[in-house]
Scaffold this motif. Structure first.
Motif, PDB file in Angstrom:
ATOM      1  N   ARG A 101       0.821  -1.212   0.000  1.00  0.00           N
ATOM      2  CA  ARG A 101       0.000   0.000   0.000  1.00  0.00           C
ATOM      3  C   ARG A 101       0.859   1.268   0.000  1.00  0.00           C
ATOM      4  O   ARG A 101       0.365   2.350   0.309  1.00  0.00           O
ATOM      5  N   ALA A 102       2.107   1.101  -0.356  1.00  0.00           N
ATOM      6  CA  ALA A 102       3.029   2.242  -0.329  1.00  0.00           C
ATOM      7  C   ALA A 102       3.701   2.467  -1.676  1.00  0.00           C
ATOM      8  O   ALA A 102       4.704   3.176  -1.757  1.00  0.00           O
ATOM      9  N   VAL A 103       3.163   1.851  -2.753  1.00  0.00           N
ATOM     10  CA  VAL A 103       3.793   1.955  -4.063  1.00  0.00           C
ATOM     11  C   VAL A 103       2.818   2.487  -5.110  1.00  0.00           C
ATOM     12  O   VAL A 103       1.601   2.469  -4.911  1.00  0.00           O
ATOM     13  N   ARG A 104       3.355   2.932  -6.198  1.00  0.00           N
ATOM     14  CA  ARG A 104       2.600   3.487  -7.317  1.00  0.00           C
ATOM     15  C   ARG A 104       1.655   2.447  -7.905  1.00  0.00           C
ATOM     16  O   ARG A 104       2.034   1.290  -8.151  1.00  0.00           O
ATOM     17  N   GLY A 105       0.403   2.838  -8.098  1.00  0.00           N
ATOM     18  CA  GLY A 105      -0.561   1.981  -8.769  1.00  0.00           C
ATOM     19  C   GLY A 105      -0.808   2.474 -10.183  1.00  0.00           C
ATOM     20  O   GLY A 105      -0.658   3.659 -10.477  1.00  0.00           O
ATOM     21  N   TYR A 106      -1.167   1.577 -11.068  1.00  0.00           N
ATOM     22  CA  TYR A 106      -1.447   1.965 -12.455  1.00  0.00           C
ATOM     23  C   TYR A 106      -2.533   1.050 -13.002  1.00  0.00           C
ATOM     24  O   TYR A 106      -2.755  -0.029 -12.439  1.00  0.00           O
ATOM     25  N   PRO A 107      -3.288   1.471 -14.052  1.00  0.00           N
ATOM     26  CA  PRO A 107      -3.161   2.714 -14.817  1.00  0.00           C
ATOM     27  C   PRO A 107      -3.815   3.890 -14.099  1.00  0.00           C
ATOM     28  O   PRO A 107      -4.437   3.714 -13.047  1.00  0.00           O
ATOM     29  N   ASP A 108      -3.678   5.071 -14.688  1.00  0.00           N
ATOM     30  CA  ASP A 108      -4.318   6.263 -14.142  1.00  0.00           C
ATOM     31  C   ASP A 108      -5.712   6.450 -14.729  1.00  0.00           C
ATOM     32  O   ASP A 108      -6.635   6.865 -14.034  1.00  0.00           O
ATOM     33  N   ILE A 109      -5.848   6.168 -16.012  1.00  0.00           N
ATOM     34  CA  ILE A 109      -7.131   6.308 -16.707  1.00  0.00           C
ATOM     35  C   ILE A 109      -7.255   5.161 -17.702  1.00  0.00           C
ATOM     36  O   ILE A 109      -6.355   4.331 -17.814  1.00  0.00           O
ATOM     37  N   ALA A 110      -8.356   5.112 -18.424  1.00  0.00           N
ATOM     38  CA  ALA A 110      -8.539   4.089 -19.457  1.00  0.00           C
ATOM     39  C   ALA A 110      -9.321   4.667 -20.626  1.00  0.00           C
ATOM     40  O   ALA A 110     -10.040   5.666 -20.482  1.00  0.00           O
ATOM     41  N   VAL A 111      -9.154   4.050 -21.779  1.00  0.00           N
ATOM     42  CA  VAL A 111      -9.883   4.412 -23.003  1.00  0.00           C
ATOM     43  C   VAL A 111     -10.160   3.117 -23.749  1.00  0.00           C
ATOM     44  O   VAL A 111      -9.412   2.141 -23.621  1.00  0.00           O
ATOM     45  N   ASN A 112     -11.230   3.098 -24.516  1.00  0.00           N
ATOM     46  CA  ASN A 112     -11.572   1.902 -25.285  1.00  0.00           C
ATOM     47  C   ASN A 112     -10.343   1.345 -26.010  1.00  0.00           C
ATOM     48  O   ASN A 112      -9.611   2.080 -26.661  1.00  0.00           O
ATOM     49  N   GLY A 113     -10.142   0.034 -25.896  1.00  0.00           N
ATOM     50  CA  GLY A 113      -8.994  -0.600 -26.538  1.00  0.00           C
ATOM     51  C   GLY A 113      -9.377  -1.819 -27.352  1.00  0.00           C
ATOM     52  O   GLY A 113      -8.523  -2.643 -27.656  1.00  0.00           O
ATOM     53  N   ALA A 114     -10.653  -1.933 -27.719  1.00  0.00           N
ATOM     54  CA  ALA A 114     -11.116  -3.140 -28.406  1.00  0.00           C
ATOM     55  C   ALA A 114     -11.744  -2.833 -29.755  1.00  0.00           C
ATOM     56  O   ALA A 114     -12.491  -1.864 -29.893  1.00  0.00           O
ATOM     57  N   ASN A 115     -11.400  -3.668 -30.734  1.00  0.00           N
ATOM     58  CA  ASN A 115     -12.140  -3.694 -31.982  1.00  0.00           C
ATOM     59  C   ASN A 115     -12.026  -2.417 -32.800  1.00  0.00           C
ATOM     60  O   ASN A 115     -13.001  -1.933 -33.366  1.00  0.00           O
ATOM     61  N   TYR A 116     -10.821  -1.849 -32.879  1.00  0.00           N
ATOM     62  CA  TYR A 116     -10.611  -0.645 -33.680  1.00  0.00           C
ATOM     63  C   TYR A 116     -10.536  -0.997 -35.164  1.00  0.00           C
ATOM     64  O   TYR A 116      -9.768  -1.870 -35.566  1.00  0.00           O
ATOM     65  N   ALA A 117     -11.328  -0.296 -35.962  1.00  0.00           N
ATOM     66  CA  ALA A 117     -11.209  -0.424 -37.410  1.00  0.00           C
ATOM     67  C   ALA A 117      -9.958   0.329 -37.836  1.00  0.00           C
ATOM     68  O   ALA A 117      -9.812   1.519 -37.555  1.00  0.00           O
ATOM     69  N   VAL A 118      -9.027  -0.345 -38.492  1.00  0.00           N
ATOM     70  CA  VAL A 118      -7.748   0.258 -38.856  1.00  0.00           C
ATOM     71  C   VAL A 118      -7.335  -0.201 -40.244  1.00  0.00           C
ATOM     72  O   VAL A 118      -7.694  -1.301 -40.681  1.00  0.00           O
ATOM     73  N   SER A 119      -6.607   0.646 -40.949  1.00  0.00           N
ATOM     74  CA  SER A 119      -6.072   0.284 -42.268  1.00  0.00           C
ATOM     75  C   SER A 119      -4.581   0.023 -42.125  1.00  0.00           C
ATOM     76  O   SER A 119      -3.856   0.866 -41.590  1.00  0.00           O
ATOM     77  N   TYR A 120      -4.132  -1.122 -42.572  1.00  0.00           N
ATOM     78  CA  TYR A 120      -2.705  -1.448 -42.497  1.00  0.00           C
ATOM     79  C   TYR A 120      -2.360  -2.459 -43.578  1.00  0.00           C
ATOM     80  O   TYR A 120      -3.172  -3.289 -43.971  1.00  0.00           O
ATOM     81  N   ALA A 121      -1.123  -2.369 -44.069  1.00  0.00           N
ATOM     82  CA  ALA A 121      -0.626  -3.263 -45.106  1.00  0.00           C
ATOM     83  C   ALA A 121      -1.571  -3.341 -46.297  1.00  0.00           C
ATOM     84  O   ALA A 121      -1.731  -4.389 -46.915  1.00  0.00           O
ATOM     85  N   GLY A 122      -2.236  -2.225 -46.604  1.00  0.00           N
ATOM     86  CA  GLY A 122      -3.109  -2.165 -47.764  1.00  0.00           C
ATOM     87  C   GLY A 122      -4.472  -2.785 -47.570  1.00  0.00           C
ATOM     88  O   GLY A 122      -5.231  -2.933 -48.528  1.00  0.00           O
ATOM     89  N   ASN A 123      -4.817  -3.155 -46.327  1.00  0.00           N
ATOM     90  CA  ASN A 123      -6.110  -3.777 -46.040  1.00  0.00           C
ATOM     91  C   ASN A 123      -6.768  -3.104 -44.848  1.00  0.00           C
ATOM     92  O   ASN A 123      -6.142  -2.344 -44.110  1.00  0.00           O
ATOM     93  N   ASN A 124      -8.047  -3.412 -44.640  1.00  0.00           N
ATOM     94  CA  ASN A 124      -8.751  -2.991 -43.437  1.00  0.00           C
ATOM     95  C   ASN A 124      -8.838  -4.170 -42.490  1.00  0.00           C
ATOM     96  O   ASN A 124      -8.993  -5.318 -42.911  1.00  0.00           O
ATOM     97  N   GLY A 125      -8.733  -3.890 -41.206  1.00  0.00           N
ATOM     98  CA  GLY A 125      -8.813  -4.962 -40.225  1.00  0.00           C
ATOM     99  C   GLY A 125      -9.166  -4.436 -38.854  1.00  0.00           C
ATOM    100  O   GLY A 125      -9.578  -3.281 -38.697  1.00  0.00           O
ATOM    101  N   LEU A 126      -9.000  -5.285 -37.856  1.00  0.00           N
ATOM    102  CA  LEU A 126      -9.310  -4.945 -36.471  1.00  0.00           C
ATOM    103  C   LEU A 126      -8.059  -4.957 -35.620  1.00  0.00           C
ATOM    104  O   LEU A 126      -7.172  -5.774 -35.835  1.00  0.00           O
TER     105      LEU A 126
END
Length: 492
Positions: free
Chosen positions: A375-400
Motif C-alpha cells: 500500500r506504499a507503491v505506485r498503482g497503475y493505470p491512471d485512466i482508461a480508453v476503449n482498446g477493443a475492436n478498432y477499425a484500422v487500415s494497415y498493409a493495404g487492407n482494413n482490419g481490427l
C-alpha cells in the motif's frame, strides 16, 4: 475492401431457460432488494463472467453458421470471455452473410462510412446473436463526448507521438483510412523528426509491422485534424529513456503511455504476459514448470511522472449515444488491461488518497508473494480508453486492432483538444495532468466515467477487478470530455 465485424453471442447460461434480460433483472433485484434473502450477496466479476458465458451450443452454432457460409475457421477469433466473436469480411461477404446492402453514408463531417439500414441472420441463429458492431472515430466521439468540439488555437498547439523503428507508418494506409473516415485529412502527414537513427520503412505497405504506427496516426490525426501531430521516429537502438531525455526537460508536456495488454502480466522483450519467478526474479511464462507466478508491473507505465492508460471495451448492446457513461467495462476481448502496483516506485503524493480508498473498499486479493501489497507503491493505470475492436487500415487492407496501444493515442488526442481550448483562452498547457485528475474537484466534477465491471487476469490468476473509484484495472475511468474541459478551463 474489408469490413471488420464483431459478433456478440447471446448471454445465455447453460441452466437458464428464461430470457437473459429477465434473469439479469432477477439477479440484480435478488441482491439489491432488502426483502430478499439474498440481499447483499453480490456476485464477483468472475462469477458473473462464468454464469453469463454463452452455452457451448451457442458458440458452436455461430461458428458453424460462419464456416458454412464459407469463412475459414482460422478467420474467427473468440474473445477471452467467450462473449464476442471477431471476423474480417469483405463487403460482398457481409452482404451475403447478413442479407444486407452496404452503402457509403456521408457523416455530417463529410466522412464516408460503410453501413447498412438493416441486416438479418437465419432464424436458427437469432437466439444466439445479440449485436454485430465495430469501433470507429464516431464511436469514440459518442463514448467520450467530444464530437462537437471545434479547434481554435491550432497554430499554438502540438501533439507528439513516438514510434520505434522498424515500426513506421505507411502513407498509403493513412490515406486509405482517412478516405473512409476523415476525407478532409487525405494527404495529411505528420511532421517527422528522426532520433537515434530512426527511419520510415521505404516499403511500408508490404508489411503488417506497420500496424502500430498506422493505428497511432490514423486515430490521433483523425481526431485532431486539421492539427498536424509531431512524429518522433526513434531508431532501433533507441529507447523510451532516450526519448524522455529529449522531452522531459521542457515544461508543459503531458506524457501518456499504454499500460500493457497482458493484465497483471508484463509486456517484456521475452513475450507478452511474462510473469516473475519469485525464486529467481526472472521474467518467465506462467505455464506449468516455468515458475512465473508473481505479477509483473510494466515500465514506463509505473513511472509516477507518466499518465498510464489502460483499456476498456463497450458492453454488448450498450447505448453509446444516450448512456455512454455506463457503456463500458474493462477490456477482456483479446487483451486484458495492464494494471497493478509497482515493485520500484513509491506511491506519489497525488495518488495516496485514491489508493487508500481502493484498499478500504476491497477484501485482500493476494498475499505479498503475488504482488506488492504494501500500500506504499505506485498503482497503475491512471485512466482508461476503449482498446477493443478498432477499425484500422494497415498493409493495404482494413482490419481490427485491440490493445492499450490504441487507447493511449486516443487519450492523448483528447487532452490535446483541451490544450487547444486553454491556448485559445490565453492559458498555458495542462502539462503533467496526474495531480489535477486525482484532485477532489475532478472527482466531484465527474471528469471520468467510473468503470466498475471487468478484470485483468494474468499470471495464472483472475488479476484485479474494476470497482468504484480508482482501481488497478481501469484507473479513474474513461474521459468525459464535456466534463473535463470546463474542469481544466477553471484552472489558472
Amino acid at each position: 475492401m474489408l469490413l471488420p465485424i464483431l459478433i456478440a453471442t447471446s448471454l445465455i447460461a447453460s441452466s437458464l431457460a428464461a430470457p437473459t434480460s429477465s434473469f439479469s433483472n432477477h439477479v440484480l433485484y435478488s441482491v439489491s432488494d432488502p426483502a430478499s434473502e439474498k440481499y447483499g450477496q453480490h456476485w464477483s466479476a468472475a462469477e458473473i463472467a462464468a454464469f453469463f458465458a454463452p452455452k457451448e451450443e451457442t458458440v458452436n452454432a455461430v461458428k458453424a453458421w460462419l464456416t458454412d457460409a464459407g469463412l475459414a475457421s482460422r478467420r474467427l477469433r473468440l474473445t477471452g470471455g467467450n462473449q464476442w466473436l471477431a471476423v474480417n469480411v469483405t463487403i460482398k461477404e457481409a452482404e451475403e452473410l447478413l442479407n444486407a446492402r452496404y452503402e457509403l453514408f456521408e457523416h455530417r463531417s463529410g466522412a464516408l462510412r460503410p453501413a447498412t439500414h438493416s441486416y438479418s441472420v437465419p432464424a436458427y441463429i437469432v437466439e444466439h446473436v445479440d449485436i454485430i458492431t465495430l469501433t470507429t472515430i464516431d464511436c469514440l466521439k459518442a463514448l467520450y463526448n467530444f464530437g462537437d468540439y471545434e479547434q481554435k488555437a491550432i497554430s499554438k498547439n502540438s501533439y507528439g507521438i513516438v514510434e520505434f523503428t522498424p515500426n513506421s507508418h505507411s502513407p498509403q494506409d493513412l490515406d486509405m483510412f482517412f478516405k473512409q473516415y476523415v476525407p478532409a485529412a487525405v494527404g495529411a502527414r505528420p511532421q517527422t523528426y528522426f532520433l537515434d537513427g530512426g527511419v520510415v520503412d521505404p516499403y511500408p505497405s508490404a508489411s503488417v509491422i506497420n500496424i502500430e504506427s498506422d493505428l497511432d496516426l490514423e486515430y490521433s490525426m483523425g481526431i485532431m485534424y486539421p492539427m498536424i501531430p509531431t512524429l518522433y521516429q526513434v531508431g532501433a537502438d533507441g529507447s523510451f529513456n532516450n526519448f524522455l531525455d529529449a522531452k522531459l526537460g521542457a515544461q508543459g508536456y503531458t506524457l501518456l503511455y499504454s499500460s500493457g495488454d497482458a493484465g497483471v502480466g508484463g509486456n517484456t522483450a521475452g513475450g507478452l504476459g511474462f510473469c516473475i519467478n519469485p525464486a529467481t526474479g526472472e521474467e518467465t511464462p506462467t505455464e506449468e514448470g516455468a515458475g512465473g507466478t508473481r505479477f509483473n508491473p510494466t515500465f514506463p507505465s509505473t513511472c509516477p511522472y507518466v499518465t498510464s492508460v489502460g483499456a476498456t471495451q463497450t458492453k454488448a448492446g450498450a447505448d453509446l449515444v444516450n448512456s455512454p457513461e455506463t457503456a463500458e467495462e474493462a477490456c477482456q476481448t483479446v487483451i486484458y488491461s495492464g494494471g497493478g502496483f509497482s515493485n520500484v516506485f513509491s506511491i506519489p503524493e497525488y495518488q495516496k488518497e485514491a489508493i487508500a480508498a481502493y484498499y478500504e473498499s476491497i477484501a485482500p486479493y493476494y498475499g505479498s508473494a503475488v504482488y506488492n501489497n504494501s500500500r506504499a507503491v505506485r498503482g497503475y493505470p491512471d485512466i482508461a480508453v476503449n482498446g477493443a475492436n478498432y477499425a484500422v487500415s494497415y498493409a493495404g487492407n482494413n482490419g481490427l486492432v485491440y490493445g492499450t496501444s490504441a487507447s493511449s493515442p486516443v487519450a492523448g488526442a483528447l487532452f490535446a483538444l483541451i490544450n487547444d481550448a486553454r491556448f485559445a483562452a490565453g492559458k498555458s498547457a495542462i502539462g503533467f495532468i496526474n495531480p489535477a485528475i486525482y484532485s477532489p474537484a475532478f472527482e466531484e466534477g465527474k471528469g471520468f466515467n467510473d468503470i466498475t465491471e471487468g478484470g485483468n487476469q494474468g499470471c495464472g490468476t483472475p488479476g484485479f477487478t474494476a470497482v468504484r473509484g480508482w482501481d488497478p484495472v481501469t484507473g479513474l475511468g474513461t474521459p468525459n470530455f464535456g466534463n473535463l474541459l470546463p474542469l481544466f478551463m477553471e484552472l489558472p
